[in-house]
Design a protein around this motif. Structure first.
Motif, short mmCIF file in Angstrom:
data_model
loop_
_atom_site.label_atom_id
_atom_site.label_comp_id
_atom_site.label_asym_id
_atom_site.label_seq_id
_atom_site.Cartn_x
_atom_site.Cartn_y
_atom_site.Cartn_z
N GLN A 61 -13.99 10.44 -1.21
CA GLN A 61 -13.97 12.15 -1.65
C GLN A 61 -12.89 12.09 -2.75
N PHE A 62 -13.17 12.87 -3.72
CA PHE A 62 -12.20 13.10 -4.91
C PHE A 62 -11.48 14.32 -4.93
N THR A 63 -12.01 15.19 -3.91
CA THR A 63 -11.00 16.29 -3.74
C THR A 63 -10.55 16.19 -2.27
N ARG A 64 -9.48 17.09 -1.99
CA ARG A 64 -8.97 17.16 -0.62
C ARG A 64 -9.10 18.50 -0.11
N PRO A 65 -8.87 18.30 1.60
CA PRO A 65 -8.67 17.08 2.20
C PRO A 65 -10.02 16.63 2.51
N PRO A 66 -10.01 15.11 2.73
CA PRO A 66 -11.07 14.43 2.53
C PRO A 66 -11.94 14.72 4.06
N GLY A 67 -13.44 14.56 4.05
CA GLY A 67 -13.90 14.87 5.29
C GLY A 67 -13.72 13.39 6.34
N SER A 68 -14.25 13.91 7.43
CA SER A 68 -13.89 12.77 8.61
C SER A 68 -14.55 11.36 8.23
N GLY A 69 -15.66 11.45 7.42
CA GLY A 69 -16.09 10.05 7.17
C GLY A 69 -16.08 9.66 5.80
N SER A 70 -14.99 10.16 5.14
CA SER A 70 -14.73 9.85 3.68
C SER A 70 -13.30 9.25 3.54
N PHE A 71 -13.30 8.34 2.65
CA PHE A 71 -11.82 7.92 2.36
C PHE A 71 -11.25 8.75 1.11
N ASP A 72 -10.02 9.09 1.04
CA ASP A 72 -9.21 9.71 0.05
C ASP A 72 -9.00 9.03 -1.07
N ALA A 73 -9.68 9.50 -2.18
CA ALA A 73 -9.63 8.56 -3.39
C ALA A 73 -8.38 8.62 -3.97
N GLN A 74 -7.66 9.60 -3.92
CA GLN A 74 -6.31 9.78 -4.47
C GLN A 74 -5.36 8.72 -4.10
N ARG A 75 -5.31 8.85 -2.50
CA ARG A 75 -4.43 7.86 -2.13
C ARG A 75 -4.56 6.32 -2.54
N SER A 76 -6.05 5.94 -2.58
CA SER A 76 -6.25 4.77 -3.20
C SER A 76 -5.61 4.37 -4.58
N ILE A 77 -5.99 5.36 -5.30
CA ILE A 77 -5.51 5.48 -6.70
C ILE A 77 -3.90 5.30 -6.82
N GLU A 78 -3.32 6.05 -6.19
CA GLU A 78 -1.84 5.89 -5.95
C GLU A 78 -1.27 4.70 -5.56
N HIS A 79 -2.01 3.93 -4.57
CA HIS A 79 -1.68 2.49 -4.02
C HIS A 79 -1.70 1.58 -5.08
N GLU A 80 -2.97 1.51 -5.83
CA GLU A 80 -3.21 0.66 -6.74
C GLU A 80 -2.32 0.78 -7.97
N VAL A 81 -1.94 2.01 -8.40
CA VAL A 81 -0.95 2.27 -9.40
C VAL A 81 0.51 1.72 -9.01
N ASP A 82 0.70 1.99 -7.75
CA ASP A 82 2.23 1.38 -7.20
C ASP A 82 2.20 -0.26 -7.71
N GLU A 83 0.86 -0.76 -7.26
CA GLU A 83 0.73 -2.20 -7.60
C GLU A 83 1.00 -2.42 -9.06
N ALA A 84 0.17 -1.85 -9.86
CA ALA A 84 0.24 -1.89 -11.04
C ALA A 84 1.91 -1.73 -11.88
N ILE A 85 2.47 -1.05 -11.23
CA ILE A 85 3.78 -0.67 -11.96
C ILE A 85 4.87 -1.82 -11.50
N GLY A 86 4.52 -2.38 -10.35
CA GLY A 86 5.72 -3.18 -9.66
C GLY A 86 5.67 -3.53 -8.36
N LEU A 87 4.93 -2.89 -7.48
CA LEU A 87 5.10 -3.28 -6.04
C LEU A 87 4.19 -4.71 -5.85
N GLY A 88 4.61 -5.43 -4.63
CA GLY A 88 3.72 -6.66 -4.53
C GLY A 88 4.52 -7.86 -4.01
N SER A 89 4.24 -8.80 -3.27
CA SER A 89 4.73 -9.76 -2.68
C SER A 89 3.89 -11.19 -3.33
N ARG A 90 4.95 -12.35 -2.95
CA ARG A 90 4.45 -13.56 -3.34
C ARG A 90 3.44 -14.17 -2.16
#
Length: 577
Positions: free
Chosen positions: A311-340
């Protein structure tokens, strides 16, 4: 000219800081950049975010998850982009968009002269200059001929200096029936990151919405989102010296004091963006298919799995994943987070420098307890995931529904959302690996808080504060209870209720459970989206929050327990200006 105002506390204050998380990697292959770009070796790495388990949506669907149109709420403009929106025209087959720095449209922003955006009613305009006013207009077309131009709209990009994330949207997004909602969601996620960090660097990220990776291979079962990231291999001494020299915040001071005196690996592998954050020459070098080499225009590529029920708007429904949270997560990875961990390299990632099992004892292994700490392991900010089904650089995840659905949790749940913030584990982690959290001016106060044992009757918790100055102040007031348990508070108030009173004692706003707005007084419309977009949404649904534009004067926040329950609670006031 807007009036100036600020907040002064008139009660005992207990400063409280909440913490949040990090990320991991798989499949590193190295190569050299051609001479002239950088002397450092580079290679790609991928990160994947998964659902709690291989749920039925993966097993039942073989095609892209249906994209039903969602109402678009324009995100705030960033330093390099804004979202143009317009009303639909009956019978229109599509729209042509024009963008200019002139209200007379005697010149055009590159790529935005009669740009055919299909039948979408919104488009993110990218590659812009900060603090600049832009004008846009559209005209509809059908099977016969274009219509006349719409009224001209004007919008100004964010004027502040700091981190700039330049998004590029591939055709899997711009050609999707839900293109406007997807782009709005991504730009809203970007605005969170840009608001937090002062680093004057630009990061190039390509965004996709597909069932395949950039190289065309199908995304693995259970994958919600993926980031393909460019890593540089930096000699240990060179990276540590740059990291120490970049220390500018109080978090950096603590974290740098915990750095080892001897090398833990021959090299350190920051992302290209993370290398530039500490002043190293690590330019973008990734192409649209995920390969790397000189001339590649991207730092990373982020893909949302279009088969997943996002779901691209908030709050996400009970059967939907929050798209913005996933984008923020992957942007965190892109700009520097991560482990070996989970990869095939012995070289540490910057995050691994702050992985501990106990005070003074590091742990950079797949066994035993691992947690993120910036003071030598004394304070456990958040535990790392040790479940090999998820990324080993992400946070340890509770079973769904999660009490703490942090952005960097290794496994996501439907119906829950979260954002990166200055006091979240993600914000703190990015701060200590090179990104500098924006510092509040010494003459203003960004947050006040007080903690107390909440009883009943006259013994509820009362927090007084004063708005001073000549104009209104936008604030968020929060009543926090369950979130305190992660900080060792055993008797936290399970369900706090919040009231806001003005200087005369009159009740002007109330809330019980922040995801349900209580209209009345100064609250005239639903506040859930505003609370989420503030970056200060409580982590527990039973906690309360109110956003208010307050005129100068005295105010009182009162916290009580629903049904006369007792417990320790925290009342906070954040300055949103």
């Amino acid at each position: 000219m807007r009036g100036v105002s600020y907040i002064r506390i008139s009660a005992f204050v207990c400063v409280f800081v909440g913490f949040v998380g990090i990320a991991g990697e798989h499949g590193v292959s190295a190569q050299m950049v051609a001479s002239g770009a950088s002397q450092f070796e580079i290679g790609p790495v991928r990160h994947e975010t998964r659902a709690e388990s291989q749920t039925s949506w993966e097993l039942l669907n073989t095609n892209e998850f249906p994209s039903e149109g969602e109402t678009v709420s324009p995100p705030p403009p960033t330093r390099s982009s804004f979202m143009a929106v317009w009303p639909s025209v009956a019978g229109a087959k599509g729209y042509l968009l024009e963008v200019s720095t002139s209200s007379s449209f005697d010149s055009f922003v590159d790529g935005f002269h009669d740009l055919d955006v299909g039948d979408a009613t919104g488009r993110v305009v990218t590659g812009l200059s900060r603090g600049t006013t832009y004008y846009y207009r559209v005209r509809a077309y059908d099977a016969t001929a274009p219509t006349g131009y719409s009224e001209t709209s004007a919008i100004t990009t964010a004027p502040t200096t700091g981190l700039t994330i330049h998004p590029t949207f591939d055709s899997s997004i711009t050609g999707n029936p839900n293109a406007a909602a997807i782009q709005a969601m991504i730009n809203r996620a970007i605005s969170f990151h840009e608001s937090l960090f002062s680093d004057p660097i630009t990061i190039q990220i390509r965004f996709r919405y597909a069932t395949t990776a950039p190289d065309g291979m199908p995304l693995p079962m259970g994958t919600l989102a993926r980031s393909d990231i460019l890593l540089y291999r930096i000699p240990w001494s060179s990276y540590i010296s740059a990291l120490r020299a970049d220390g500018r915040t109080s978090n950096d001071t603590q974290a740098n004091a915990s750095l080892p005196g001897t090398a833990l690996s021959a090299n350190v592998r920051p992302s290209s963006a993370g290398g530039r954050a500490v002043g190293l020459n690590t330019p973008p070098a990734m192409f649209a298919n995920g390969t790397v080499g000189q001339g590649g225009p991207y730092d990373a590529i982020v893909t949302l799995n279009s088969r997943a029920p996002f779901q691209f708007t908030r709050p996400p429904g009970s059967g939907s994943f929050d798209a913005q949270r996933s984008i923020e997560h992957e942007v965190d990875e892109a700009i520097g987070l991560g482990s070996r961990l989970g990869g095939n390299s012995n070289d540490l990632r910057p995050q691994d420098l702050f992985s501990w099992s106990s005070p003074s004892h590091r742990n950079i292994n797949t066994s035993g307890t691992r947690y993120f700490s910036i003071n030598g392991g004394v304070t456990n900010i958040v535990r790392f995931n040790q479940n090999p089904d998820g990324d080993l650089g992400d946070w340890l995840s509770e079973q769904c529904p999660q009490t703490h659905p942090y952005v960097q949790n290794a496994f996501a749940c439907t119906g829950q959302s979260s954002d990166i913030a200055a006091t979240s584990p993600e914000g703190i982690n990015l701060d200590v690996i090179g990104y500098d959290l924006t510092q509040t001016s010494q003459t203003s106060l960004g947050n006040i808080s007080t903690r107390s044992f909440v009883q009943t009757g006259e013994h509820v918790m009362i927090g007084g504060f004063i708005v001073q100055g000549s104009g209104p102040k936008r604030v968020i007031i929060r009543a926090i209870g369950p979130e305190l348990t992660q900080h060792g508070i055993a008797d936290a108030l399970a369900n706090p209720r919040l009231e806001l009173h003005n200087g005369t004692g009159a009740l002007i706003a109330t809330n019980d459970n922040w995801q349900t707005t209580i209209l009345g007084g100064i609250i005239t419309s639903n506040q859930v989206s505003d609370i989420q977009n503030s970056g200060r949404a409580p982590t527990a649904a039973s906690e309360s929050a109110i956003i208010a534009d307050l005129q100068p004067g005295n105010y009182t926040a009162i916290v009580s327990g629903v049904s006369n329950t007792l417990g320790v609670a925290l009342v906070e006031v954040y300055d949103l200006n």
